[in-house]
Design an enzyme around this catalytic site. Structure first.
Site, PDB file in Angstrom:
ATOM      1  N   LYS A  47       0.972  -1.126   0.220  1.00 20.16           N
ATOM      2  CA  LYS A  47       0.143  -0.195   0.093  1.00 20.16           C
ATOM      3  C   LYS A  47       0.905   1.370   0.088  1.00 20.16           C
ATOM      4  O   LYS A  47       0.612   2.090  -0.915  1.00 20.16           O
ATOM      5  CB  LYS A  47      -0.878  -0.045   1.188  1.00 20.16           C
ATOM      6  CG  LYS A  47      -1.441   1.391   1.457  1.00 20.16           C
ATOM      7  CD  LYS A  47      -2.535   1.863   0.591  1.00 20.16           C
ATOM      8  CE  LYS A  47      -2.890   3.235   0.863  1.00 20.16           C
ATOM      9  NZ  LYS A  47      -3.774   3.736  -0.310  1.00 20.16           N
ATOM     10  N   CYS A  78      -2.357  11.327   0.387  1.00 18.24           N
ATOM     11  CA  CYS A  78      -1.540   9.881   0.482  1.00 18.24           C
ATOM     12  C   CYS A  78      -0.362  10.318  -0.204  1.00 18.24           C
ATOM     13  O   CYS A  78       0.756   9.643   0.620  1.00 18.24           O
ATOM     14  CB  CYS A  78      -2.616   9.159  -0.629  1.00 18.24           C
ATOM     15  SG  CYS A  78      -4.396   9.184  -0.228  1.00 18.24           S
TER      16      CYS A  78
HETATM   17  N1  SAJ Z   1       1.174  14.795  -9.339  1.00 18.19           N
HETATM   18  C1  SAJ Z   1       2.290  15.531 -10.149  1.00 18.19           C
HETATM   19  N2  SAJ Z   1       2.586  14.654 -11.358  1.00 18.19           N
HETATM   20  C2  SAJ Z   1       1.997  13.624 -11.577  1.00 18.19           C
HETATM   21  C3  SAJ Z   1       0.859  13.342 -10.890  1.00 18.19           C
HETATM   22  C4  SAJ Z   1       0.540  13.599  -9.899  1.00 18.19           C
HETATM   23  O1  SAJ Z   1       2.893  16.516  -9.542  1.00 18.19           O
HETATM   24  O2  SAJ Z   1       2.526  13.197 -12.758  1.00 18.19           O
HETATM   25  C5  SAJ Z   1       0.629  15.482  -8.337  1.00 18.19           C
HETATM   26  C6  SAJ Z   1      -0.864  15.904  -8.186  1.00 18.19           C
HETATM   27  O3  SAJ Z   1      -0.960  17.315  -8.877  1.00 18.19           O
HETATM   28  C7  SAJ Z   1      -1.144  15.804  -6.616  1.00 18.19           C
HETATM   29  C8  SAJ Z   1      -0.503  14.720  -6.120  1.00 18.19           C
HETATM   30  O4  SAJ Z   1       0.417  14.616  -7.196  1.00 18.19           O
HETATM   31  O5  SAJ Z   1      -0.738  16.831  -6.059  1.00 18.19           O
HETATM   32  C9  SAJ Z   1      -1.108  13.466  -6.031  1.00 18.19           C
HETATM   33  O6  SAJ Z   1      -2.159  13.108  -6.988  1.00 18.19           O
HETATM   34  P1  SAJ Z   1      -2.779  11.689  -7.383  1.00 18.19           P
HETATM   35  O7  SAJ Z   1      -3.640  11.950  -8.334  1.00 18.19           O
HETATM   36  O8  SAJ Z   1      -1.347  11.138  -8.053  1.00 18.19           O
HETATM   37  O9  SAJ Z   1      -2.789  10.802  -6.203  1.00 18.19           O
HETATM   38  P2  SAJ Z   1      -3.960  10.944  -5.122  1.00 18.19           P
HETATM   39  O10 SAJ Z   1      -3.356  11.444  -3.753  1.00 18.19           O
HETATM   40  O11 SAJ Z   1      -5.073  11.842  -5.413  1.00 18.19           O
HETATM   41  O12 SAJ Z   1      -4.499   9.370  -5.024  1.00 18.19           O
HETATM   42  C10 SAJ Z   1      -3.589   8.384  -4.758  1.00 18.19           C
HETATM   43  C11 SAJ Z   1      -3.894   7.263  -5.660  1.00 18.19           C
HETATM   44  N3  SAJ Z   1      -2.717   6.381  -5.631  1.00 18.19           N
HETATM   45  C12 SAJ Z   1      -1.970   6.034  -6.934  1.00 18.19           C
HETATM   46  O13 SAJ Z   1      -2.531   6.462  -8.058  1.00 18.19           O
HETATM   47  C13 SAJ Z   1      -0.809   5.043  -6.808  1.00 18.19           C
HETATM   48  C14 SAJ Z   1      -5.101   6.527  -5.172  1.00 18.19           C
HETATM   49  O14 SAJ Z   1      -5.414   5.320  -6.082  1.00 18.19           O
HETATM   50  C15 SAJ Z   1      -5.124   6.156  -3.918  1.00 18.19           C
HETATM   51  O15 SAJ Z   1      -6.391   5.529  -3.619  1.00 18.19           O
HETATM   52  C16 SAJ Z   1      -4.853   7.393  -2.978  1.00 18.19           C
HETATM   53  O16 SAJ Z   1      -3.541   7.842  -3.487  1.00 18.19           O
HETATM   54  C17 SAJ Z   1      -4.805   6.661  -1.616  1.00 18.19           C
HETATM   55  O17 SAJ Z   1      -5.594   6.699  -0.795  1.00 18.19           O
HETATM   56  O18 SAJ Z   1      -3.630   6.136  -1.165  1.00 18.19           O
END
Ligand code: SAJ
Length: 429
Positions: A205, A259
């Site tokens: 996780k 997360c």
């Molecule tokens: N971000 C970047 N560059 C990228 C992708 C994201 O800067 O290429 C940034 C986003 O702007 C944001 C942050 O990362 O600030 C997080 O965004 P995200 O969409 O990647 O993740 P979360 O936190 O919304 O959701 C994640 C998800 N995990 C993965 O994709 C591995 C989700 O499936 C989980 O359920 C969630 O964390 C969790 O609860 O753990």
């Protein structure tokens, strides 16, 4: 269904949808929360969190009598723990809420019960912390109680779909516990339900989100290197990603949300000597708000007005938890800039500083600073913008504007090196 009584402890983003879905699948579910206001609301069929389709399922299960909310746990066959695990000021996990939740079920558990933790926890928490609490109360987790860890993986906005479709990892404190707990999810999950050990499930996780955090850090580091060497980082990423086995992530103003910006610390705290790449990546991502402010400083002088577009940690949602945009706004204020922040999703009561509407945010502004990739920001009305802004400088940290035109000063993480030529000691207008 026999043995179908379930008690879900913690009725938040994960616990409530989970409880509602099980109740809708034939389980008799008692949801437990320490917040009496939440309990009262839920029993009236009203939800306290925004999630597509949730209120409809909740009303249905309340009507058919398969769900009710209470303040104390009741006897059940299965207990699911979905309470928050916040972090302390030194970024270690605060497990007090989890420990209290486990202690709260001790008076009602019986031999043969299954206890499943869904909260995000540091590796070895099930064996080093949860197991001893249960064993101290006289139960043998080897044979009396089936104890397992099953992390949630759902994305807000799609929770009700993903609860059914996603694959689940179920880590038992022994193989029988893994099977018994996995069978609970098999009553409705359409994805694979994979049995493993509690330690592997805990670590998997955390590594899912750490993988993303580390890869985003790599993209952010590339942005800084490219800015120094006059190279277009965004072009480099799209070129490198033409390779069939390469997937460089997108750079941005930092990493937010509850997360990615939090989970890596749960690994670091358990083994800091070895968690080097993970810790460095956190540092790189945490350095991005200051990096963005540095670019603004190159663009305009300190008395300028900055129209901040986007406060949520990612596009098309209202969630500002750990959002790098908040750090950037505070940093800009402390540097003496006038900040006019706008976010179509975020409400005034969510933040400490003043929010503006679209028009007021742009009025007399010297820079439009885009920090979130909301759909609303993809196609900007440049004619209107020109009338409102003092000068049309755009710094798009999410590379989300799709209709860039020639007669605006548009910067993203691909051409930051151009800012080096601008001298802000004397105003550029
Ligand atoms: N971000 C970047 N560059 C990228 C992708 C994201 O800067 O290429 C940034 C986003 O702007 C944001 C942050 O990362 O600030 C997080 O965004 P995200 O969409 O990647 O993740 P979360 O936190 O919304 O959701 C994640 C998800 N995990 C993965 O994709 C591995 C989700 O499936 C989980 O359920 C969630 O964390 C969790 O609860 O753990």
């Amino acid at each position: 269904m026999e043995n179908n009584k379930m008690c879900v402890i913690g009725l938040g983003y994960i616990g409530l949808p989970t409880a509602a879905v099980f109740a809708n699948q034939g389980w008799q579910v008692t949801g437990v929360d320490v917040n009496s206001g939440v309990v009262d609301m839920l029993n009236k069929g009203k939800v306290h969190i925004k999630e597509i389709g949730l209120e409809k399922v909740l009303s249905k299960v309340i009507e058919k009598g398969s769900f009710s909310a209470k303040m104390v746990p009741e006897k059940a066959d299965v207990f699911i723990i979905a309470v928050p695990t916040p972090h302390n000021s030194d970024l270690t996990a605060d497990l007090n809420i989890l420990k209290n939740a486990i202690r709260s079920i001790i008076p009602v558990i019986e031999k043969g019960n299954k206890i499943i933790v869904e909260s995000t926890i540091p590796p070895r928490t099930m064996s080093d912390i949860v197991t001893p609490i249960i064993e101290e109360s006289g139960f043998d987790t080897g044979k009396d109680i089936f104890l397992a860890y099953c992390p949630e993986r759902v994305l807000p906005g799609r929770i009700l779909i993903e609860l059914f479709k996603n694959n689940r990892i179920v880590g038992g404190t022994n193989t029988l516990a893994a099977k018994e707990a996995a069978d609970v999810y098999r009553t409705f999950v359409e994805g694979k339900v994979i049995e493993t050990s509690a330690e592997s499930a805990e670590m998997a996780k955390l590594m899912e989100n750490t993988f993303r955090d580390v890869n985003i850090a790599l993209a952010n580091e590339l942005t800084k290197i490219s800015e120094a060497l006059d190279i277009n980082a965004l072009e480099v990423i799209s070129l490198a990603n033409e390779h069939p086995r390469v997937n460089i992530h997108q750079p941005g103003p930092g990493v937010g949300g509850h997360c990615l910006a939090v989970d890596p610390y749960f690994i670091i705290e358990k083994n800091p000597e070895n968690a080097k790449v993970i810790a460095e990546s956190r540092e790189v991502n945490e350095s991005m708000p200051a990096f963005v402010v540095d670019q603004v400083k190159k663009l305009v002088s300190k008395t300028s007005k900055i129209a901040v577009f986007g406060l949520a940690y990612k596009g098309n949602i209202d969630d500002i938890r750990e959002s790098p945009a908040l750090k950037i706004v505070n940093h800009l204020y402390s540097e003496g800039y006038k900040v006019q922040a706008y976010d179509p999703y975020v409400k005034q009561e969510q933040v400490q500083f003043q929010l503006y509407n679209y028009e007021k945010a742009l009025r007399d502004a010297d820079v439009m600073l885009i920090l979130t990739d909301h759909n609303e920001f993809k196609n900007i009305d440049w004619e209107e913008t020109k009338c409102l802004m003092k000068q049309v400088n755009v710094l798009d940290t999410k590379n989300c504007v799709e209709n860039v035109t020639e007669n605006i000063n548009y910067y993203n993480f691909g051409n930051l090196y151009e800012l080096k030529a601008i001298k802000t000691s004397s105003p550029i207008y």
